[in-house]
Design an enzyme around this catalytic site. Structure first.
Site, PDB file in Angstrom:
ATOM      1  N   CYS A  17      48.123  26.462  10.303  1.00  0.00           N
ATOM      2  CA  CYS A  17      48.472  25.068  10.545  1.00  0.00           C
ATOM      3  C   CYS A  17      48.066  24.658  11.951  1.00  0.00           C
ATOM      4  CB  CYS A  17      49.969  24.849  10.343  1.00  0.00           C
ATOM      5  SG  CYS A  17      50.976  25.762  11.536  1.00  0.00           S
ATOM      6  N   CYS A  31      49.355  26.727  14.874  1.00  0.00           N
ATOM      7  CA  CYS A  31      48.589  27.944  15.155  1.00  0.00           C
ATOM      8  C   CYS A  31      47.436  27.632  16.100  1.00  0.00           C
ATOM      9  CB  CYS A  31      48.038  28.540  13.860  1.00  0.00           C
ATOM     10  SG  CYS A  31      49.291  29.069  12.682  1.00  0.00           S
ATOM     11  N   ASP A  66      14.054   2.264  23.333  1.00  0.00           N
ATOM     12  CA  ASP A  66      12.784   2.431  24.029  1.00  0.00           C
ATOM     13  C   ASP A  66      11.707   1.844  23.116  1.00  0.00           C
ATOM     14  OD1 ASP A  66      10.733   3.561  25.767  1.00  0.00           O
ATOM     15  OD2 ASP A  66      10.434   5.005  24.155  1.00  0.00           O
ATOM     16  N   ASP A 108      12.653   8.726  22.821  1.00  0.00           N
ATOM     17  CA  ASP A 108      11.978   9.937  22.344  1.00  0.00           C
ATOM     18  C   ASP A 108      11.251  10.710  23.439  1.00  0.00           C
ATOM     19  OD1 ASP A 108       9.860   8.156  22.805  1.00  0.00           O
ATOM     20  OD2 ASP A 108       8.637   9.088  21.239  1.00  0.00           O
ATOM     21  N   ASP A 114      13.009   8.914  28.906  1.00  0.00           N
ATOM     22  CA  ASP A 114      14.222   8.307  28.350  1.00  0.00           C
ATOM     23  C   ASP A 114      15.465   9.151  28.626  1.00  0.00           C
ATOM     24  OD1 ASP A 114      12.790   6.174  27.157  1.00  0.00           O
ATOM     25  OD2 ASP A 114      12.219   7.482  25.497  1.00  0.00           O
TER      26      ASP A 114
END
Length: 731
Positions: free
Chosen positions: A24, A27, A426, A625, A629
């Site tokens: 649970c 724990c 971008d 990409d 960036d």
């Protein structure tokens, strides 16, 4: 051997452990507390759904010390192996026989209770009831005693301790009544309560485990893509070797129908690769010499020869699996509230149970009923639902997203993405294809393309490739050319069908004495839009004739405009950031439907623009990409990288799109919204269940059997609700 991954700070390392014995949310809190108490540990995160702990500690902290801390807290621990090796987790469904055995033994105890509702007296003799209940209590229920004892010894509490105390009280009361009334009228015994509660809890845990098994379907599917052998060519001979023995630079042979064993570059052959489980792309992708082949893809129809560029844990497949596992292991910020509640949950429940017992006994004088109500409080107050609410939703959400090519690196990115108000794109390689294409032909189109195609047929220049693509697309035949030569800084020339053809810039035309006034205005417009202009002239019999011009530009991706429109329909503001000149940026932005365009922006300025949007109260995602960036991806609330770009961008971003498709941005936000909604639904159900259930049990409206059934239902319902996310699909 520990799975140790070096972080950005050399003294710090990451350890991953499998944890056994957790039941649970309490724990989870206790294991984390035990790990954080170890000197040198910087952070510890435990996931109930995956049963794993991720620990960041100073490199001097040995894995054995961390394992000992977990075991001293009352739980089992083992170190997860190397990420490059096939993971041993998720091996199969849990065993069902304990549930079946408990059901068979408890059924004769439960049926007489049901028969009493219809006026039937089928109650078994007391000694037979005890004979049936005892193996359930101490054999099939031994797991609760073991885990409960470990928790108590560590001065903590968990669900197993609640079940063990509650059922032992009901069983012990029944044994006392059985022997205390020997020779007298047999009182009502409560063996059925303890037996049925244990049976229901076992059933709930089994159903829960089955459901959790389905939540890791994405990782199992990815792991199934790993191959164990590869055909490697060394010293002119082909041999089948274990994939682990393949080295960088090895020549690997991939036959039709085989999976690509490692990442590589195609040096011979052409084929189609099925990359659907890696990128979400449903159709096979054509591959030729020079193209990249990703490990795990299926080779459809041609023999391929690859040069291995990444092996072991460095392959794209291994990195994808690691990213998905990390996302499922790391906690979302919303989980912190659950952790705070769970830390005090079991002690509070035990206190309420004790108060219920004494209050009922004191005011009613019925100490038997007081004990039963006290047991009902302990049984219904299972914190399993709280512990499973968030991680199961995150596991299913990240898993189904990965299936469609959306890799969510961490739970925080998943949770934050649902609240995005601005997306900054971008331009080059993100909204556009990132490579030049013929965007305009001024003059006799067929003749221009035919002559340019002939002149450029031997060149590898990006503009030459653009001409080739345009000519092939329009089915223009290739004419023979000879004496081709480059004119540095000016263009190219070649002999085509008895004439000298020149393709180059304005300077070349001026040197040739070609008058360009007929197209000067048009050329100026293209150049203002950021396009590259190449003039084409032909010299025949001493006279040089201007045929026209070609304009080259970076073309918008086919889905870019629709992706922007979709984001705007979701109420999200779209901004475009570009380092290109204003004319080029304006042309692309207008075509994509973006009005807020920031041009001539340096990489550091992109991050500043993102920070400025955040200061205005916006929650910002940056989509890019390239290396340039990376600062903006890191500065944004959520960084989204195209996998078609650089590794730096992917490592910086919280979400990676395996296809260079801007439409996936809206899909990533959509799965984030739906996952977050499931988290809130699950947490709402778990909290309401306990808020309502505990008082009902305390006031005597729930007996232990009904409480046990409700407890099992709560955990299963939370996991089942999360599993509904498996039906999500991109729009």
């Amino acid at each position: 051997m520990a799975s140790v991954i070096k972080s950005a700070h050399p003294p710090t390392a990451e350890f991953v452990f499998n944890i056994g014995g957790m039941s649970c949310a309490s724990c989870v809190a206790h294991v984390e507390k035990a790990l954080k108490a170890v000197p040198g540990v910087e952070s510890a995160s435990v996931n109930l759904a995956t049963e794993k702990a991720t620990v960041h500690a100073q490199g001097s902290v040995p894995a054995a010390t961390l394992t000992a801390a977990i075991e001293n807290a009352g739980y089992e621990a083992s170190v997860v192996g190397d990420i490059a090796a096939p993971a041993p987790a998720h091996t199969g469904l849990p065993g069902w026989w304990p549930v079946a055995a408990a059901a068979v033994l408890s059924l004769p105890l439960a049926l007489p209770m049901l028969a009493m509702l219809f006026g039937r007296e089928w109650m078994l003799p007391g000694w037979l009831q005890m004979a049936l209940a005892t193996p359930i209590q101490f054999w099939l229920g031994a797991r609760f005693y073991k885990a409960g004892w470990n928790a108590a010894r560590a001065l903590t509490g968990n669900m197993d301790l609640l079940v063990a105390i509650g059922t032992s009280a009901a069983y012990g009361l029944s044994v006392y009544l059985l022997f205390a009334h020997t020779g007298h009228a047999m009182p009502h015994l409560y063996f059925e309560s303890s037996a049925v509660v244990i049976t229901l809890v076992l059933l709930g845990k089994w159903l829960e485990a089955r459901a959790k098994f389905q939540t890791v379907a994405a990782i199992r599917a990815l792991e199934s893509l790993r191959t164990t052998v590869a055909i490697v060519r060394r010293d002119g001979r082909d041999a089948e070797l274990p994939v682990a023995d393949v080295r960088l630079g090895d020549i690997v042979i991939v036959r039709p129908g085989d999976r690509v064993p490692v990442d590589g570059r195609i040096i011979e052959g052409s084929s189609h690769l099925d990359e659907s489980l890696l990128t979400g792309e449903s159709l096979p992708v054509a591959k030729h010499v020079g193209d990249r082949a990703t490990g795990g893809a299926v080779n459809a129809d041609g023999l391929l020869v690859l040069e291995a560029t990444a092996v072991g844990g460095a392959t794209m497949l291994s990195q994808i699996i690691k990213m998905v596992e990390d996302a499922q292991a790391v906690k979302a910020p919303i989980q912190r509230l659950v952790d705070q509640v769970s830390a005090v949950f079991v002690p509070v429940v035990l206190l309420i149970s004790v108060l219920t017992f004494f209050a009922w006994g004191w005011f009613s004088g019925d100490w038997q009923q007081a004990l039963l109500n006290s047991v009902a409080v302990q049984v219904i107050a299972c914190p399993c639902a709280l512990g499973l609410a968030t991680p199961t939703a995150i596991m299913v959400g990240t898993g189904v997203a990965a299936k469609y090519g959306i890799l969510i690196k961490d739970a925080e990115a998943l949770e934050t993405a649902h609240a995005l108000s601005t997306v900054a794109f971008d331009k080059t390689g993100t909204l556009t294809e990132g490579r030049p294409a013929v965007v305009a032909v001024e003059g006799d189109r067929a003749r221009l393309l035919a002559l340019a195609y002939a002149v450029q047929q031997y060149s590898d220049h990006p503009l030459a490739k653009a001409v080739t693509v345009a000519a092939v697309t329009e089915a223009i035949p290739l004419r023979p050319a000879s004496a081709a030569q480059a004119l540095p800084g000016k263009g190219v020339q070649a002999e085509v069908e008895g004439s000298t053809v020149y393709l180059g810039n304005t300077r070349l035309m001026h040197e040739l004495g070609v008058v360009t006034s007929a197209f000067d205005a048009t050329a100026a417009q293209h150049q203002q839009a950021g396009r590259t202009v190449s003039w084409l002239a032909v010299r025949t019999a001493g006279a040089t004739e201007l045929v026209g011009l070609l304009a080259f530009g970076d073309t918008l991706k086919p889905t870019a405009a629709a992706a922007v429109a979709k984001l705007q329909a979701m109420g999200i503001k779209v901004v475009m950031l570009s380092g290109d000149n204003r004319g080029s940026a304006q042309a692309v932005g207008s075509a994509a439907g973006i009005s807020d365009i920031r041009a001539e922006v340096l990489p550091a300025e992109k991050a500043s623009i993102v920070a400025g949007l955040q200061k205005d109260g916006q929650t910002v995602a940056m989509v890019g990409d390239g290396i340039n960036d990376a600062p903006a991806l890191a500065a944004a609330n959520v960084g989204i990288a195209m996998a078609t770009g650089t590794d730096v961008a992917m490592h910086t971003a919280g979400i990676t799109l395996m296809r260079g498709d801007p439409a996936l941005v809206a899909d990533a936000i959509d799965i984030s919204k739906k996952t977050y909604r499931k988290i809130r639904q699950n947490l709402g159900w778990a909290f309401i269940y306990n808020i309502v259930g505990i008082p009902l049990a305390a006031f005597g409206y729930l007996n232990p059997v009904i409480a046990g059934a409700a407890m099992a239902f709560s955990s299963v319902s939370v996991v089942a609700n999360a599993l509904l996310l498996r039906w999500w699909k991109p729009h």
